[in-house]
Design a protein around this motif. Structure first.
Motif, PDB file in Angstrom:
ATOM      1  N   ALA A  35       0.821  -1.208   0.000  1.00 32.50           N
ATOM      2  CA  ALA A  35       0.000   0.000   0.000  1.00 32.50           C
ATOM      3  C   ALA A  35       0.858   1.262   0.000  1.00 32.50           C
ATOM      4  O   ALA A  35       0.419   2.315  -0.454  1.00 32.50           O
ATOM      5  N   LEU A  84     -12.182  -9.186  -7.013  1.00 27.41           N
ATOM      6  CA  LEU A  84     -13.109  -8.165  -6.507  1.00 27.41           C
ATOM      7  C   LEU A  84     -13.663  -8.647  -5.166  1.00 27.41           C
ATOM      8  O   LEU A  84     -13.798  -9.845  -4.949  1.00 27.41           O
ATOM      9  N   TYR A  85     -13.989  -7.705  -4.293  1.00 25.42           N
ATOM     10  CA  TYR A  85     -14.576  -8.101  -3.009  1.00 25.42           C
ATOM     11  C   TYR A  85     -16.036  -8.464  -3.255  1.00 25.42           C
ATOM     12  O   TYR A  85     -16.844  -7.605  -3.616  1.00 25.42           O
ATOM     13  N   PRO A  86     -16.397  -9.734  -3.039  1.00 29.99           N
ATOM     14  CA  PRO A  86     -17.720 -10.202  -3.468  1.00 29.99           C
ATOM     15  C   PRO A  86     -18.872  -9.534  -2.734  1.00 29.99           C
ATOM     16  O   PRO A  86     -19.967  -9.449  -3.263  1.00 29.99           O
ATOM     17  N   HIS A  87     -18.633  -9.075  -1.518  1.00 29.17           N
ATOM     18  CA  HIS A  87     -19.734  -8.553  -0.717  1.00 29.17           C
ATOM     19  C   HIS A  87     -19.876  -7.047  -0.846  1.00 29.17           C
ATOM     20  O   HIS A  87     -20.743  -6.464  -0.209  1.00 29.17           O
ATOM     21  N   MET A  88     -19.024  -6.427  -1.660  1.00 23.78           N
ATOM     22  CA  MET A  88     -19.129  -4.975  -1.807  1.00 23.78           C
ATOM     23  C   MET A  88     -19.685  -4.641  -3.186  1.00 23.78           C
ATOM     24  O   MET A  88     -19.449  -5.366  -4.151  1.00 23.78           O
ATOM     25  N   ASN A 142     -16.145  -1.515  -4.089  1.00 22.61           N
ATOM     26  CA  ASN A 142     -14.893  -2.092  -4.542  1.00 22.61           C
ATOM     27  C   ASN A 142     -13.922  -1.012  -4.987  1.00 22.61           C
ATOM     28  O   ASN A 142     -12.746  -1.036  -4.641  1.00 22.61           O
ATOM     29  N   TYR A 156     -12.685   1.355  -2.039  1.00 23.82           N
ATOM     30  CA  TYR A 156     -12.152   0.783  -0.793  1.00 23.82           C
ATOM     31  C   TYR A 156     -10.760   1.315  -0.438  1.00 23.82           C
ATOM     32  O   TYR A 156     -10.499   1.665   0.713  1.00 23.82           O
ATOM     33  N   ALA A 157      -9.896   1.388  -1.437  1.00 21.41           N
ATOM     34  CA  ALA A 157      -8.536   1.867  -1.158  1.00 21.41           C
ATOM     35  C   ALA A 157      -8.564   3.317  -0.689  1.00 21.41           C
ATOM     36  O   ALA A 157      -7.819   3.713   0.201  1.00 21.41           O
ATOM     37  N   LYS A 168     -11.027   4.787   0.833  1.00 20.90           N
ATOM     38  CA  LYS A 168     -11.584   4.793   2.183  1.00 20.90           C
ATOM     39  C   LYS A 168     -10.493   4.460   3.203  1.00 20.90           C
ATOM     40  O   LYS A 168     -10.394   5.095   4.249  1.00 20.90           O
ATOM     41  N   ASN A 169      -9.664   3.469   2.860  1.00 20.56           N
ATOM     42  CA  ASN A 169      -8.594   3.097   3.781  1.00 20.56           C
ATOM     43  C   ASN A 169      -7.582   4.213   3.964  1.00 20.56           C
ATOM     44  O   ASN A 169      -6.870   4.245   4.959  1.00 20.56           O
ATOM     45  N   ARG A 185     -10.906  -0.089 -10.214  1.00 22.31           N
ATOM     46  CA  ARG A 185     -10.366  -0.096  -8.856  1.00 22.31           C
ATOM     47  C   ARG A 185      -8.911   0.371  -8.868  1.00 22.31           C
ATOM     48  O   ARG A 185      -8.450   1.020  -7.936  1.00 22.31           O
ATOM     49  N   ARG A 237      -7.436   5.087  -7.892  1.00 21.97           N
ATOM     50  CA  ARG A 237      -6.457   5.473  -6.877  1.00 21.97           C
ATOM     51  C   ARG A 237      -5.409   6.424  -7.410  1.00 21.97           C
ATOM     52  O   ARG A 237      -4.610   6.939  -6.646  1.00 21.97           O
TER      53      ARG A 237
END
Ligand SMILES: Nc1ncnc2c1ncn2[C@@H]1O[C@H](COP(=O)(O)OP(=O)(O)OP(=O)(O)O)[C@@H](O)[C@H]1O
Ligand SMILES: [Mg+2]
Lengths: 281, 372
Positions: free
Chosen positions: B74, B87-91, B96, B99-100, B102-103, B147, B151
């Motif tokens: 990162a 990919l994040y399946p639950h987002m 997706n 996410y970066a 947000k982090n 994704r 960034r």
């Protein structure tokens, strides 16, 4: 499996209904029995239909004088619920962390750790009950919620199941999260836990029932009626001093004892179904 | 905007396998480098060491002159597109992509704005609320790209991002990746084992073999002046034909004893065994070149009409492999026909017994060194 044969369909339905009836019969008998007076219960065989005394029987249980147990049914239910919740939540929290460490972190002796946890699967509570009692007594935890919950809180089964699930998570997902700047806690919170929602709901139900049905351990470490659990109390009711078993109390307590587990199952069922519909694979 | 420098990068896995041997490479700002090579040659390993997913055993990696060997993925400010998209399946798609950000603690409004802009660029605006499993393969691929793009990283890393798509979509996405990369001007390293993809995408091509860089240069330079037998056989479809020949007083001798009066570009001692490489398109019928001295008499064993061209798989006696010839699509060849083929010396590549090119011109030799 679905075969296009009406005869087979009807047969399997009939079998299903029969099995359901067989399972339900004892519950039904308990329920009907709990609505009769003691006199009626002793003068006839188990009644198949409701009596008149249902209301009184149940109110009597809530009054605080259950067959000389020194406490009311509500306390029993609360105690049991607290114990079962504590055990279920504790087991899940610990297993999630243990499985997370074992699967995703390369630390020395991690295989050894896994196997150590795994072999405790083979030790039922009863085997280690005396040393555990000794420890709990020394810590002064007899007659307390902590004493009821803590010794049962580690779970090799849940750790093992969660480990198996974590192993199916594609390594690329972990790497993508790493590149996206998710540290270990973020990864656990944002990715691993949401993905294991279904498994956690199922585990929660199993662990709640496990906790709810504990008998030997609560029996051993609680003397104070304030910490009595409902499952233990059922057994106490059966061995009442004057020799006459208060069957209406026993059956009514049993019926009440079924309610929280049913509530938990109904509540969690939503998550399984949602989880199954949502799930990726 | 970034330059990337690999200086003697070596990777040894804990099990003792050395997957990368002293890789040197300079990637200039905005360049699209394609790394190509057969399965297991270390392409993914290279990319993963660049990303920081694998530790570098030896050597130095710098981004914009800053040593990044010890940095977490990162912190390197890179983005990676995975073969299976990861990919994040639950987002949702938006989740997706954001996410970066947000982090990194970016404010929600800013995240939404950037995700929306990137989605617009990729034609994903309608899909932002969907889950990955509700998308087609091509759309998932786009989300994976999104994704990475959202960034605004220093470097893009792609690991065979198109290999899960069908042929048509692959061509389309290939063009799109090229267009986006040029438009965004982000330095990129792209791994593939598909040599067509490699040739069409690359500003510069790196051909790897068994953990080493075989050659590096522009696609056409590598195609026209392959430095080794390996590169020559790897690039081009169908692959280059190789004739094992023995150097003779006035030319070379084929395995079947036929003499070809060829003046090799480099003086070689008589009796030396070398490989002559000729691409299928450079083999022509001898009738069209009356002045030629190098004639190969072959029998057509199989034909593959491709429309514009026709590939003829022919047999030269004494040679185990087919000799593949690219004929005109309208050619009236039939199986069993005998053909007389020839080639001009300028089109043929000479490799010595250990696979090095011997006919390399000065200019090409300099270009092949251009990696460093
Ligand atoms: N985690 C690992 N541990 C040990 N060896 C590995 C590991 N990953 C890869 N290797 C080895 O390193 C070498 C290069 O592997 P790599 O995955 O980089 O190949 P590749 O060029 O990407 O191949 P492909 O085109 O099949 O993806 C192979 O010999 C492989 O067996
Ligand atoms: Mg690979």
């Amino acid at each position: 499996m679905h075969y296009r044969r009406p005869g087979l369909d009807r047969l399997s339905h009939a079998l299903l209904v029969l099995c359901c009836l067989l399972f339900l019969l004892p519950v039904w008998l308990a329920f009907t029995a709990s609505t009769h007076t003691p006199g009626e219960l002793y003068s006839q065989t188990a009644p198949l239909w409701f009596g008149e005394a249902g209301w009184d029987n149940y109110r009597h249980l809530l009054d605080g004088s259950v067959g000389g147990l020194g406490t009311d049914v509500l306390t029993l239910l609360i105690n049991s619920t607290l114990m079962a919740l504590g055990i279920a939540i504790g087991k899940i929290a610990i297993s999630v962390l243990a499985a997370y460490a074992i699967v995703f972190f390369a630390f020395p002796c991690r295989r050894l750790c896994f196997w150590l946890i795994f072999i405790t699967l083979m030790l039922p509570v009863e085997v280690r009950i005396l040393p555990t009692f000794e420890v709990v007594a020394d810590l002064g935890l007899l007659d307390s919620y902590a004493g009821l919950i803590l010794p049962l809180i580690a779970s090799a089964t849940a750790t093992f199941l969660l480990r198996q699930f974590y192993l199916t998570i594609p390594p690329e997902l972990v790497e993508a999260a790493r590149i996206d700047g998710a540290g270990p806690w973020r990864f656990l919170r944002d990715i691993l836990l949401p993905l294991s929602k279904t498994n956690l709901a199922a585990l929660f139900v199993i662990m709640f029932l496990y906790g709810w049905n504990q008998y030997l351990w609560p029996l051993l470490i609680t003397n104070d009626a304030d910490y009595l659990t409902i499952v233990v109390s059922l057994k106490r009711l059966l061995t009442s001093a004057d020799g006459l078993v208060p069957w209406q109390d026993v059956t009514a307590t049993a019926v009440l004892a079924m309610l929280p587990p049913i509530a938990v199952i109904l509540l969690m069922q939503r998550y399984f179904v949602k989880g199954l519909v949502d799930s990726e694979k | 905007m970034a330059t990337l420098r690999l200086n003697g990068i070596r990777k040894r896995y804990p099990n003792g396998i050395t997957a990368l041997h002293d890789i040197d490479l300079d990637v200039v700002d905005g360049e699209l480098i394609v790394v190509v090579g057969p399965s297991g040659c270390g392409k993914s390993t290279l990319l993963r060491t660049l990303a920081g997913l694998e530790a570098i055993s030896d050597g130095e990696l710098t981004i914009n002159g800053r040593r990044v060997n010890e940095l977490e993925p990162a912190e390197r400010d890179i983005a990676m597109v995975f073969q299976n998209y990861a990919l994040y399946p639950h987002m949702s798609v938006a989740g997706n992509m954001g996410y970066a950000l947000k982090n990194r603690g970016m404010p929600k409004d800013e995240i939404r704005r950037r995700v929306a802009a990137t989605a617009e660029l990729l034609g994903l605006s309608e899909l932002l609320e969907r889950r990955p499993r509700q998308l087609s393969g091509g759309q998932r691929q786009r989300v994976a790209m999104g994704r990475a793009i959202v960034r605004e990283p220093q470097v893009f890393l792609f690991d065979e991002p198109l290999s899960n798509l069908d042929a048509k979509l692959r061509v389309q996405m290939r063009l799109e990746i090229r267009r986006l990369q040029k438009r965004l001007g982000v330095t990129s390293v792209y791994v593939t084992h598909d040599q067509v993809e490699a040739m069409t995408l690359a500003d510069r091509l790196v051909v790897m073999n068994a953990g080493r860089v075989e050659q590096c240069g522009t696609p056409m330079a590598l195609y026209e002046q392959p430095a080794t037998l390996f590169v020559a056989s790897f690039l081009g479809s169908p692959a280059m034909n190789f004739l094992p020949v023995t150097v003779h007083r006035d030319g070379v001798v084929l395995p079947n004893g036929t003499q070809l009066a060829l003046a090799l570009p480099v003086a070689m001692p008589e009796g030396r065994v070398t490989n002559l490489g000729v691409r299928p398109e450079h083999l022509v019928e001898a009738a069209s070149r009356p002045d030629t001295a190098a004639v190969l008499d072959v029998t057509v064993e199989m034909l593959e009409p491709l429309g514009a061209d026709m590939l003829a798989y022919t047999r030269l006696s004494g040679l185990e492999e087919w000799l593949v010839v690219r004929l005109d699509g309208a050619h009236a060849a039939h199986e069993g026909q005998r053909l007389s083929l020839t080639f001009s010396l300028a089109d043929c590549h000479v490799f010595d017994a250990d696979g090095r090119r011997v006919s390399m011109t000065e200019g090409a030799a300099a270009k092949a060194q251009a990696c460093q």
